[in-house]
Every structure is written in C-alpha cells, then in structure tokens.
Design an enzyme around this catalytic site. Structure first.
Site, PDB file in Angstrom:
ATOM      1  N   CYS A   1      48.765  31.398  70.106  1.00 11.68           N
ATOM      2  CA  CYS A   1      49.026  31.954  68.773  1.00 11.68           C
ATOM      3  C   CYS A   1      49.460  30.808  67.856  1.00 11.68           C
ATOM      4  O   CYS A   1      49.085  30.749  66.682  1.00 11.68           O
ATOM      5  CB  CYS A   1      50.126  33.003  68.822  1.00 11.68           C
ATOM      6  SG  CYS A   1      49.895  34.272  70.064  1.00 11.68           S
TER       7      CYS A   1
ATOM      8  N   HIS B   1      48.688  29.667  63.949  1.00  9.33           N
ATOM      9  CA  HIS B   1      49.696  30.168  63.016  1.00  9.33           C
ATOM     10  C   HIS B   1      50.944  29.315  62.883  1.00  9.33           C
ATOM     11  O   HIS B   1      51.778  29.594  62.026  1.00  9.33           O
ATOM     12  CB  HIS B   1      50.041  31.618  63.380  1.00  9.33           C
ATOM     13  CG  HIS B   1      48.850  32.525  63.295  1.00  9.33           C
ATOM     14  ND1 HIS B   1      48.225  32.808  62.104  1.00  9.33           N
ATOM     15  CD2 HIS B   1      48.144  33.183  64.259  1.00  9.33           C
ATOM     16  CE1 HIS B   1      47.183  33.612  62.334  1.00  9.33           C
ATOM     17  NE2 HIS B   1      47.111  33.849  63.618  1.00  9.33           N
TER      18      HIS B   1
ATOM     19  N   ARG C   1      45.173  43.989  66.119  1.00 14.03           N
ATOM     20  CA  ARG C   1      45.113  42.567  65.832  1.00 14.03           C
ATOM     21  C   ARG C   1      45.316  41.728  67.087  1.00 14.03           C
ATOM     22  O   ARG C   1      44.600  40.765  67.307  1.00 14.03           O
ATOM     23  CB  ARG C   1      46.135  42.187  64.751  1.00 14.03           C
ATOM     24  CG  ARG C   1      46.002  40.741  64.344  1.00 14.03           C
ATOM     25  CD  ARG C   1      44.580  40.413  63.891  1.00 14.03           C
ATOM     26  NE  ARG C   1      44.353  38.971  63.865  1.00 14.03           N
ATOM     27  CZ  ARG C   1      43.238  38.357  64.271  1.00 14.03           C
ATOM     28  NH1 ARG C   1      42.236  39.066  64.733  1.00 14.03           N
ATOM     29  NH2 ARG C   1      43.115  37.050  64.215  1.00 14.03           N
TER      30      ARG C   1
ATOM     31  N   CYS D   1      42.291  39.428  68.422  1.00 15.57           N
ATOM     32  CA  CYS D   1      42.539  37.978  68.434  1.00 15.57           C
ATOM     33  C   CYS D   1      42.259  37.412  69.819  1.00 15.57           C
ATOM     34  O   CYS D   1      41.629  36.365  69.959  1.00 15.57           O
ATOM     35  CB  CYS D   1      43.967  37.685  68.014  1.00 15.57           C
ATOM     36  SG  CYS D   1      44.357  35.958  68.154  1.00 15.57           S
TER      37      CYS D   1
END
Lengths: 104, 288, 103
Positions: B202, B206, B245, B249
């Site tokens: 992640c 991000h 999501r 993802c």
C-alpha cells in the site's frame, strides 16, 4: 528497492519467460507438475499471499490438459509452480522486510 | 525428468531467505508498539512532504494533489454522483426491519454522527468491528439477510451514515488491550508488506508516490485515505465500500484478494483510520 | 415517483449556468449479467433544455455516455424566475421531464 528484492524480482521476470527443452510431455509428467504447482499455491494460500497470475497459469494448465495438449499443460503447470514459489518467497521475505518501508 | 535450470535460482533464493532468519514472525513485544508515536510520525511525514496542502484537505485524495482535477471535482460536487446512493441510504436506514426494529437500535446515538468512531475494537470478542460488519450484524440479529460488503445496499447505508458524520474528525480508539495492539500492528504490517506479482505494498503508491501518476490515475496520500469512504468511483460507474477498494487494489497488483471483511482487511482499516485521527470525515466521496 | 432529473440554473450577469444530473442506467447493450445474458440497451437518445419554448441545448446521445450523466453548460438571454424545461427520451421510448426556475 533492496538488493534481495531486486534479485528476487529479476528471478520472477526470468521465470515468466522460461521454456524447457522440447520433448513430448506425457499426461503423467503434467499430473506430477500440476500436483507440485497446486501444493505450492496452497502453501501460498496458507501464507495469505497468492498471485492472480499463478491462478491463471493453473487454469491454463488444466484447460490444456483437458484438450490433450500436455506440452502446453506441462509448461503452464511449471510456470504456475514457479510463480507460486515466488509468492512464497515474497511472503516469507516480507515478514521482516516490510519494516524497510515504515514511516518513523 | 527434464531439467529446469531456472527453478534452481528460486530454490536458492528460498534457501537464502530461510537462512536470513525469516522463519516464524518474532513474538510481538507489546511495549514496542506505540500507536500514538506512529500516528504522529505518519502525520508529520505527509504534512512535511506537502506543505501547500491544508491539513483538512488531505481527505480529498487526488484532488489535494492536482489542481486541474480539483477544479473538475468541485464542479461536480454541486451535483455529486453519489447523490442517488445517499438518498437511497437515508431511506433504507429509516425503514424498519420485518420485526419492527431499526438500524438505529443497533448503534449509539441512533447511528447518527457515529461513523468517525469506526472501526472499533470489541474487547468481548477480541476483534476489530468495522461499520459494515456492525451493519450486517444488526441485520442478522434482527432476522434479515446480510448484504454484500462491497457495493449496492451496503454502500448506500454507509454513504448515509458517513454523511451524518461529515466534518467530524476520525476518533479511533485503541484500548489498553494486547489484542487491540496486535490488531493495530497487524494492520500496520499489512499496509507496508509488498504483495502481488507486481510486488507493491500500500505504501509503494500511497506513501512513496502520492500526487504522482500510475497509468492515468493520480495517487492519493495514505493520510486521510479512508475519510471519503464509501466512494462513487467513475471507474466502477457506481458506489463502493472500503472492502471494494481493498479487494480491487489487491487484484490490480496481481494479488488474489482476500474475502471482504477478512481479518487482515479489518486490521488494515483499523490502522489506517487510527493514523488519520484528527482528519475530518468527508464521505460519501467521488473519485475518478 | 421522484423525477430522474436534478437541475440547477443560476443567473450570473447575463449568463445562466446550468447543471444537471440525470438518473439513468445508460446500458450499452454489450454487457452481460451474472447469468450470462445480455442486459438490453437502454440509453438516452435525446436530451433537450428549453427556455421560453426555444431549445438552448440539444444533445443526441448514444451508448458512449456513462450511467447517471452529468451535464453542464451556459447560455445567454434568460432572466431570473424564467422557466427552464429539461426533457429526455431514451431508445425504448421512455421519457422524463422537469421544469425548474432560473435563480
């Protein structure tokens, strides 16, 4: 990316394109390869880290075997095993390496 | 048996990793887990990296990172695409179950203005409870069938509940319970762990690349990334929850998704929400 | 039944800014449902905005427009309190319309 990760990623890229020497494959060859791939993928599942491409390769292998194309089926099964094993390496390695990314 | 030269690289790598000592994960030293310090470091990282972004604006994801996208978004917010789901959610929320009870009976304050307290850690059960999980439990306890966690009714209900909490800062609590700390740490570990054939965590997108593009999309910062949930995504032509999501993802980085609301995802949501404490709820949201 | 059309028309000087959100599936007829059957095409073909009986915006749509279309445009020549009529017709003959006052 760490050196280990770079090497490991490189190994995966190489594997994705690997083809063994051309000999007519038998159903037995395929079954053995598929069993190995399946076992590795189950281990990946136990580690909660499976790849969609592994699942796709397993599916391709099964479909090819159903039509009697054991050459393709064997190749796909071997690819699936390689991908599954790579996902295991990833999960195992990341048990420690995740900390490299952590914000401190 | 035919030779498989390339596989030997892999078995060697495996052996090497085993030697490096990545056997069973080290036993969790609870005194080493300091969520408050983590949250401060997390916040400081993003505030420092993006000094032009107003604090509350982090919750707007890519729109806080890209001026042109922000302009288009502001325009559409006058007639936002989530409007139909929000209205449907409000209607659903006030409709009684077959047994005469309401969703309001399952939540503090009748479920109004409480979204910012989810996920919570349930000390009786020893696990993280998300808003979606609480809603489905409410349904089941009252003799109704559970909804899919990913879209449709669940997204409509959570859209309404989020809307009633708009502006309220995330207020996630971690009780002084080793299991809660473990859930938090589990979520943190998931966030930073690389997965999928594309080997992304992640954090790869991000934390390391907010504001940058991945193909045609502008990446959102992890700080405040759940505050706009549930979202209407143009890509989905519809609403989606946090579960939608997380699962999509995972697929995008070629990782087989886990079940929606599985332990890892709930712990991840717990971690991400906690480190965004103080940022206002902005949901329901709209995204490209 | 509630209208499928939401519209806001605001006068700024001599320009009226119009925004609309229309609830419509805009099915292309190319997508299959969970059972594997084609979801029939259902999409708006004509969209019109009329002011004082005259069309100020006309759209001929096909399947390329997404679900729940949003339209924004501006036009001259209106006054506060004037009426703006929004109507659509889809390929199956369904229609809806809404009249709003320009603010």
């Amino acid at each position: 990316m760490s050196v280990v990760m770079k090497n490991f990623t490189f190994a995966v890229i190489m594997l994705a394109g690997s083809v063994g020497p051309s000999l007519a494959a038998s159903e037995a060859d395929f079954k053995a390869a598929f069993a190995a791939a399946d076992a590795a993928e189950k281990e990946g599942g136990r580690l909660r880290n499976q790849w969609t491409t592994t699942e796709a390769a397993l599916s391709t292998a099964k479909k090819a075997a159903e039509t009697g194309n054991f050459d393709q089926a064997l190749r796909s099964a071997q690819e699936a095993e390689a991908l599954a094993k790579a996902s295991i390496v990833q999960a195992t390695s990341e048990q420690q390496r995740w900390k490299d990314m952590e914000i401190h | 048996m035919r030779t498989r030269p390339t596989l030997s690289i892999l078995t060697a790598a495996l052996a090497l990793c085993a030697l490096i000592g990545a056997s069973s994960p080290a036993a969790l030293a609870i005194d080493a887990v300091d969520p408050a310090a983590d949250a401060k470091a997390f916040r400081d990282f993003f505030v420092k990296k993006f000094p032009q972004v107003k604090f509350e604006d982090f919750v707007n994801g890519p729109y806080s990172m890209n001026e042109d996208m922000r302009k288009q978004w502001k325009d559409k917010e006058q007639f936002p695409p989530y409007e139909f789901a929000l209205e449907a959610g409000k209607e659903m929320f006030s409709k009684p179950f077959k047994n005469g009870k309401h969703y309001a009976d399952c939540f503090e304050n009748g479920g109004i203005g409480v979204r910012q307290t989810y996920p919570t850690f349930d000390e009786k059960e020893g696990q993280v409870i998300t808003l979606e999980l609480a809603l489905n439990r409410c349904r089941e306890v009252n003799g109704e069938q559970p909804y899919s966690y990913v879209k449709d009714e669940m997204a409509q209900l959570t859209a309404y509940m989020a809307f009633t909490s708009r502006g309220k800062p995330f207020d996630i609590k971690i009780p002084n319970d080793p299991r809660a700390l473990e859930a938090y740490e589990n979520g943190k570990r998931y966030f930073y762990t690389r997965r999928g054939q594309l080997n992304f965590s992640c954090a790869s997108c991000h934390v390391q690349n907010p504001g940058e593009r991945i193909r045609a999309e502008v990446l959102a910062p992890a700080f405040g990334i759940l505050n706009a949930m549930p979202i209407y995504r143009s890509e989905w032509s519809g609403m989606g929850t946090t579960s939608r999501r997380f699962t999509t993802c995972n697929s995008q980085i070629r990782g087989v998704p886990l079940e929606p609301q599985s332990l890892e995802y709930r712990d991840l949501e717990y971690y991400l929400s906690y480190v965004s404490n103080g940022l206002p709820i902005s949901g329901p949201g709209a995204r490209p | 039944m509630a209208s499928t059309i939401r519209v806001r028309a605001i006068l700024n000087g001599d320009i009226t800014d119009v925004q609309t959100l229309i609830q419509h599936p805009m099915d292309t007829g190319l997508v299959k449902d969970a059972k594997g059957e084609i979801i029939p095409a259902r999409y708006i073909q004509q969209l019109s905005f009329e002011h004082n009986g005259k069309a100020v915006f006309l759209a001929d749509w096909g399947t390329a427009v997404s679900k729940d279309p949003y339209v924004k445009f501006a036009f001259k020549g209106a006054a506060k309190g004037d009426e703006l009529k929004v109507s659509w017709v889809d390929n199956l003959g369904a229609t809806d319309s809404l009249t709003a006052k320009i603010q």
